[in-house]
Design a protein around this motif. Structure first.
Motif: not given
Length: 149
Positions: A117-138
């Motif tokens: 989400k924040y692009g830490w460690l000089n990696l590409p930014v990947e926004p937190l989407t509803k789909k990703r949050i649902i997947g993480a919760c699952a």
């Protein structure tokens, strides 16, 4: 087709890490010193890594490239690796491999979502989407189910 191959490689990488954690936690348990197992694992990783590099790379790393790398990047990954591997070797004999791998994946998932989400460690930014949050919760629900009797 290429994306499927990358997914299979990613899944295989997870399998290999679980296998090495099982073997190395056995070593740490038999030695009664998980840190010695970490050292043995690290040394063997260097040996096999150098052999792999020798057989797969066409040319050696250029001096220019190696001097452009910040000094700490040569070591900081190893520090986190030793700490993470030690934690695995210490906990697997106590709580079991499936629980530890599940908890380790949970930690990786949470950190990767925040770091992405924040692009830490000089990696590409990947926004937190509803789909990703649902997947993480699952996945988190699955981890809770794996860790309960």
């Amino acid at each position: 087709m290429r994306l499927y191959l990358l997914f299979i490689l990613g899944l295989s990488g997870g399998v290999f890490l679980a296998i090495q954690a099982g073997f190395n936690s056995q070593l740490g348990g038999l030695l009664k010193q998980p840190i010695i197992a970490v050292v043995a694992s690290s040394i063997s990783s260097v040996v096999f890594g150098l052999a792999f590099l020798f057989f797969t790379e066409k040319g050696l790393m250029q001096t220019l490239t190696s001097t452009q790398v910040p000094w700490y990047l040569w070591f900081i990954g190893g520090l986190f690796s030793v700490i993470g591997i030690y934690i695995y070797f210490y906990t697997i004999p106590k709580i079991g491999i499936s629980k530890m791998i599940a908890l380790g994946l949970c930690g990786q998932l949470i950190f990767s979502l925040i770091a992405g989400k924040y692009g830490w460690l000089n990696l590409p930014v990947e926004p937190l989407t509803k789909k990703r949050i649902i997947g993480a919760c699952a996945m988190l629900i699955g981890i809770v189910l794996i860790n309960t009797k």
